[in-house]
Every structure is written in structure tokens, then in C-alpha cells.
Design a protein around this motif. Structure first.
Motif, PDB file in Angstrom:
ATOM      1  N   ILE A 167       0.838  -1.203   0.000  1.00  0.00           N
ATOM      2  CA  ILE A 167       0.000   0.000   0.000  1.00  0.00           C
ATOM      3  C   ILE A 167       0.872   1.251   0.000  1.00  0.00           C
ATOM      4  N   LEU A 168       1.854   1.288   0.875  1.00  0.00           N
ATOM      5  CA  LEU A 168       2.679   2.493   1.052  1.00  0.00           C
ATOM      6  C   LEU A 168       3.450   2.869  -0.211  1.00  0.00           C
ATOM      7  N   VAL A 169       3.934   1.880  -0.967  1.00  0.00           N
ATOM      8  CA  VAL A 169       4.725   2.212  -2.160  1.00  0.00           C
ATOM      9  C   VAL A 169       3.871   2.823  -3.268  1.00  0.00           C
ATOM     10  N   ASN A 170       2.544   2.732  -3.141  1.00  0.00           N
ATOM     11  CA  ASN A 170       1.650   3.325  -4.134  1.00  0.00           C
ATOM     12  C   ASN A 170       1.210   4.732  -3.767  1.00  0.00           C
ATOM     13  N   LEU A 171       1.625   5.216  -2.595  1.00  0.00           N
ATOM     14  CA  LEU A 171       1.166   6.509  -2.105  1.00  0.00           C
ATOM     15  C   LEU A 171       2.269   7.563  -2.195  1.00  0.00           C
ATOM     16  N   SER A 172       1.846   8.810  -2.239  1.00  0.00           N
ATOM     17  CA  SER A 172       2.795   9.934  -2.192  1.00  0.00           C
ATOM     18  C   SER A 172       3.039  10.253  -0.721  1.00  0.00           C
ATOM     19  N   LEU A 173       4.216   9.917  -0.235  1.00  0.00           N
ATOM     20  CA  LEU A 173       4.512  10.080   1.184  1.00  0.00           C
ATOM     21  C   LEU A 173       5.132  11.439   1.457  1.00  0.00           C
ATOM     22  N   THR A 174       4.613  12.114   2.460  1.00  0.00           N
ATOM     23  CA  THR A 174       5.179  13.397   2.875  1.00  0.00           C
ATOM     24  C   THR A 174       6.456  13.155   3.681  1.00  0.00           C
ATOM     25  N   SER A 175       7.224  14.209   3.904  1.00  0.00           N
ATOM     26  CA  SER A 175       8.431  14.095   4.728  1.00  0.00           C
ATOM     27  C   SER A 175       8.083  13.599   6.129  1.00  0.00           C
ATOM     28  N   GLU A 176       6.955  14.075   6.640  1.00  0.00           N
ATOM     29  CA  GLU A 176       6.526  13.649   7.974  1.00  0.00           C
ATOM     30  C   GLU A 176       6.236  12.156   7.998  1.00  0.00           C
ATOM     31  N   ALA A 177       5.568  11.660   6.951  1.00  0.00           N
ATOM     32  CA  ALA A 177       5.248  10.232   6.878  1.00  0.00           C
ATOM     33  C   ALA A 177       6.522   9.397   6.767  1.00  0.00           C
ATOM     34  N   LYS A 178       7.486   9.889   5.974  1.00  0.00           N
ATOM     35  CA  LYS A 178       8.744   9.157   5.817  1.00  0.00           C
ATOM     36  C   LYS A 178       9.530   9.120   7.128  1.00  0.00           C
ATOM     37  N   MET A 179       9.513  10.236   7.847  1.00  0.00           N
ATOM     38  CA  MET A 179      10.219  10.279   9.128  1.00  0.00           C
ATOM     39  C   MET A 179       9.611   9.281  10.110  1.00  0.00           C
ATOM     40  N   SER A 180       8.288   9.153  10.065  1.00  0.00           N
ATOM     41  CA  SER A 180       7.617   8.181  10.935  1.00  0.00           C
ATOM     42  C   SER A 180       8.034   6.757  10.576  1.00  0.00           C
ATOM     43  N   LEU A 181       8.178   6.491   9.278  1.00  0.00           N
ATOM     44  CA  LEU A 181       8.564   5.149   8.827  1.00  0.00           C
ATOM     45  C   LEU A 181      10.033   4.842   9.109  1.00  0.00           C
ATOM     46  N   VAL A 203      12.021  -2.996  -1.434  1.00  0.00           N
ATOM     47  CA  VAL A 203      13.159  -2.252  -1.978  1.00  0.00           C
ATOM     48  C   VAL A 203      12.733  -0.847  -2.384  1.00  0.00           C
ATOM     49  N   ARG A 204      11.578  -0.746  -3.030  1.00  0.00           N
ATOM     50  CA  ARG A 204      11.074   0.562  -3.458  1.00  0.00           C
ATOM     51  C   ARG A 204      10.785   1.456  -2.257  1.00  0.00           C
ATOM     52  N   LEU A 205      10.229   0.870  -1.195  1.00  0.00           N
ATOM     53  CA  LEU A 205       9.913   1.666  -0.007  1.00  0.00           C
ATOM     54  C   LEU A 205      11.186   2.172   0.665  1.00  0.00           C
ATOM     55  N   ILE A 206      12.192   1.312   0.792  1.00  0.00           N
ATOM     56  CA  ILE A 206      13.464   1.742   1.401  1.00  0.00           C
ATOM     57  C   ILE A 206      14.109   2.837   0.556  1.00  0.00           C
ATOM     58  N   GLU A 207      14.020   2.692  -0.755  1.00  0.00           N
ATOM     59  CA  GLU A 207      14.583   3.711  -1.643  1.00  0.00           C
ATOM     60  C   GLU A 207      13.859   5.046  -1.453  1.00  0.00           C
ATOM     61  N   MET A 208      12.538   5.002  -1.284  1.00  0.00           N
ATOM     62  CA  MET A 208      11.771   6.225  -1.031  1.00  0.00           C
ATOM     63  C   MET A 208      12.232   6.900   0.262  1.00  0.00           C
ATOM     64  N   LEU A 209      12.507   6.099   1.275  1.00  0.00           N
ATOM     65  CA  LEU A 209      12.954   6.653   2.555  1.00  0.00           C
ATOM     66  C   LEU A 209      14.347   7.265   2.426  1.00  0.00           C
TER      67      LEU A 209
END
Length: 450
Positions: free
Chosen positions: A215-229, A254-260
């Protein structure tokens, strides 16, 4: 292409040749008989509402498959203002007028010389096109609205369900956000990112983790959301899923870690994990699922740029694994693998690992002038690192592998001056162990020099 001609029916409207059997169809017959895929006639903007714009519908739908009768033979795009020539062929008005302005007085499809350059608006085809696209557009809008409502409903359910019901809710939410941009916006707007992210942690089950990451890799994550993750417990949960998941789940992780890692406040220690790197290399070297090579190598390249992690990458045996994998990779992946090997060669332990691999020199020699200049640059840099570590031993192996002839090709090519200079220096290093005559003979350079 279908031919357009005056209808034999009373009223004299232009008709549609229904498929090569000579039948002339009016609008109702064309739809009823399935010429246009069996769609129902739809007059426009939702039962008396605002009339929909055909151009807007075509752009927003961006359909891959459109009935050929709606396609202009010149641009191969759907027609918004179809006009018919005296030959019976129909084109988009702007395209055929441009054809005429270039001095052509023939029909582009049949190449017949035109006895009349009049263009007649094909109102029947325009109405059919508008009807077909408007129905598709309204269906798309309805699906989007349904997806928004469904996303809201699933988020509400997620707050109260447990166990297997939670997993099923996450599966359904993942399917909705993957297929509908409006659902993704709804999840973000209604605080769904925080809700879904909260399910990651030290006690997250594998089944829940897979769906949460998807689910998360399909969403546009804000900086706040990334910091939480970026909380260690959440990252650890993602790494656990990466180790255990299917190939699709691994790619999502892998995509999620790259986003972070794209976040400016990302902390290096979050990827300084033996478990993460081992799982990543397992994905990269999986020859049964080559679709994992590119995302895996992309993340490995990103991690290798962090100085603090490079020695750990070497310690898990990444160098021999990448060297073994290179022959089966596509050019894009080869370049990524060479980037990683080159950056690891800057470490003493990386140089030693490269020299200890019997296939390092022959593999790098083969890659010179084979793929891209960038690949040649990386391969040459790796060869320089290895040969400088043990000039006598490595230069002998390099000459036997045909390095000298390849270096001369680099020097004579249109590569950058810096690359040519490096090739010349390596060629000089390799020749130090031989007399000039012996070196030329050993390397079989006579033809190359000539």
C-alpha cells in the motif's frame, strides 16, 4: 481503413461501412450490430448535464485500444473533427489540411489524385466517436467515485478489525489504491498513511507487513510520513518482509526503502544492516526472477554511496556475487553492478576481494568498449585498482585476457580524454614486465597497431 460515402438511406446522412460487406449503417445500427463494440448510445454529459468536451475525454482516458474507425490514418490518434474526402476516406481536419498545405493533392490512404479538394464534415462519425468516448468517460468517473468511497470505507474498517479480517481489509485496500489514483488521494487526505504505517512494528506479522508495504509504495509520502517510517522498529519490520516475501513483495520493500533514502534526514544506520544487505543480494542474484535485478541493484547502488556501509557490503561477499551475475544482466543492470564494484574497489578490502576473484580481470576486459562509455570507464577503473595492487601478477593475467588490444581500442576511440589517459597509463603498466618485441608478440598487437 473503412470507407465513408453518402448513405443510400433517405435523409442523405453519411454512413459507416460496417466491415467490408458493403452494408451502410446509421448510428443506431452501428451500435446495435456491434460495429463499435456493442456500446450503448450515450448523448453526453450525464442526462442533460454539462456537455463533455471530446478533447478532454480523449486526453484523460488515454486508452490503449480504440476502435480503428475512430483513428485518423495520418496521426493514428482519435479524431475530434473528422472530415471525409471525395475518395470516401476520413481524416482529422487539421491533419488533412496540413497534408494539402504541403502541396499534396492526393488521398493519403489510397494515393488517388483528388478530383475535388472539398472536405465534408463527417457528423455521423463525430457523433459515434463522442458517444463511445463519453460512455467510457462516465464509466471511468463512476469507478473513480466508487473507488474513493471504497477507500474511505476500508480505512474506517481498518481501525476496528483484527486478525484475518485486518489482512483481508488491507488486501482490498491495496487493490483499490493500486488501480485508482483517486483512491490514493483519498487515503492520503484522510490520514490513511499514518494509520497503515502504524501497523508496522516489532510484532507485525508477515501477512500484514506484505500488504502494508504494498500500500505504502503506491502513495505519495510526505516528509513527515517518511520520518515516521524511519523508526528502527518499522524499518526492521520491512527488512523482515524483504527476507521472507515473494518476488513482488521484495521489490515493494526495496522501493519503499529507496523512497525513505531520498529524504534528506535519512540516517545511514537504518541501512547498515547485515540482514538487509544479505536480503538485497539474494534478490539481486535471483536468476529465476530477473525482474528483481534492476530494483535490487538500484537500491544497492544508492546504499554503496554511503561510505559507512561499503565495508559491510564487501564483507557479505557482494563482489564475487556481482561478478558471477554480470554475464546474465541486461546493459542497464550491468552499469549499476559496475558502479557498485568500482566504488567498492576504493576500499583495501574491496581491492583484495576483486583480485582474489579469478573472473574479475577477464570479465572487465570483455566489457571494455562493449556496452557504453560509462561501463568502459567503470571497468577500466576496476582494472586499474586491481593491477596497481599487484602489478606483476595482475598485469600478466590481464595481458593473457587480451587487455592490451582493448586498451588500444579505447585510446583510438572517441572516448573522453580522461578515459584515454587512464587506458594509456594501464597499457604502460602492463608492458613493464615485457620487452617491446615480446609485448607486441604476446598481445598479438601487430594487426591492431597497423
Amino acid at each position: 481503413m473503412p470507407m465513408f460515402q453518402p448513405s443510400r438511406k433517405d435523409g442523405g446522412v453519411l454512413g459507416l461501412d460496417g466491415g467490408g460487406d458493403g452494408r451502410i449503417l446509421d448510428v443506431e445500427s452501428a451500435v446495435k450490430d456491434g460495429v463499435l463494440g456493442g456500446v450503448a448510445v450515450y448523448g453526453g454529459g450525464g442526462g442533460g448535464g454539462e456537455k463533455l468536451d471530446l478533447k478532454k475525454m480523449i486526453e484523460e482516458l488515454n486508452l490503449c485500444e480504440v476502435p480503428s474507425v475512430f483513428i485518423c490514418p495520418i496521426s493514428l490518434e482519435p479524431m475530434q473533427d473528422p472530415v471525409t474526402l471525395c475518395t470516401g476516406q476520413t481524416y482529422e481536419r487539421s491533419n488533412i489540411l496540413k497534408w494539402f498545405s504541403m502541396g499534396h493533392y492526393t488521398c493519403p490512404t489510397t494515393m488517388q489524385e483528388l478530383w475535388d479538394d472539398t472536405v465534408t464534415p463527417n457528423t455521423t462519425l463525430h457523433h459515434l466517436t463522442y458517444t463511445w468516448f463519453s460512455q467510457k468517460y462516465v464509466q471511468m468517473k463512476k469507478r473513480s467515485e466508487d473507488a474513493e468511497g471504497r477507500a474511505s470505507e476500508l480505512l474506517a474498517n481498518l481501525k476496528r478489525v483484527k486478525g484475518q479480517a485486518r489482512i483481508q481489509t488491507l488486501k482490498e485496500l491495496q487493490r483499490v489504491v493500486a488501480n485508482h489514483s483517486t483512491a490514493r488521494k483519498t487515503v492520503v487526505d484522510e490520514g490513511g498513511v499514518a494509520l497503515v504505517s502504524s501497523l508496522l512494528g516489532p510484532f507485525t506479522s508477515y501477512a500484514v507487513g506484505c500488504e502494508v508495504v504494498a500500500i505504502l509504495v503506491n502513495l505519495s509520502l510526505t516528509s513527515e510520513a517518511k520520518m515516521s517510517l524511519m523508526q528502527p522498529a518499522k524499518v526492521s519490520s520491512v527488512v523482515d518482509v524483504l527476507n521472507e516475501g515473494s518476488i513482488e513483495t521484495k521489490i515493494n520493500c526495496v522501493r519503499l526503502i529507496e523512497m525513505l533514502m531520498e529524504e534528506k534526514d535519512f540516517r545511514t544506520e537504518l541501512v547498515s544492516s547485515h540482514s538487509l544487505l544479505v536480503a538485497l543480494m539474494r534478490l539481486v542474484r535471483n536468476k529465476r526472477h530477473p525482474n528483481g535485478h534492476l530494483p535490487g541493484l538500484t537500491l544497492l547502488k544508492l546504499i554503496s554511496t554511503l561510505k559507512e556501509v561499503r565495508s559491510l557490503i564487501v564483507s557479505i561477499g557482494a563482489i564475487p556475487q556481482l561478478l558471477e551475475l554480470i554475464p546474465v544482466l541486461n546493459p542497464e543492470c550491468v552499469e549499476l553492478a559496475l558502479f557498485v564494484l568500482d566504488i567498492l574497489s576504493s576500499l583495501p578490502q574491496g581491492q583484495q576481494a576483486l583480485m582474489d576473484c579469478s573472473n574479475t580481470i577477464p570479465t572487465m576486459v570483455k566489457l571494455l568498449m562493449r556496452i557504453t562509455e560509462c561501463c568502459t570507464d567503470y571497468a577500466l577503473s576496476i582494472l586499474c585498482s586491481v593491477c596497481n595492487l599487484s602489478p606483476q601478477e595482475c598485469s600478466l593475467r590481464a595481458v593473457d585476457a587480451g587487455l592490451a588490444a582493448k586498451l588500444l581500442l579505447v585510446i583510438q576511440s572517441g572516448c573522453s580524454p580522461a578515459l584515454k589517459q587512464r587506458a594509456a597509463e594501464l597499457l604502460k603498466l602492463c608492458s613493464l614486465n615485457f620487452s617491446d618485441t615480446m609485448f607486441i608478440s604476446k598481445c598479438k598487437l601487430t594487426r591492431t597497431i597497423q
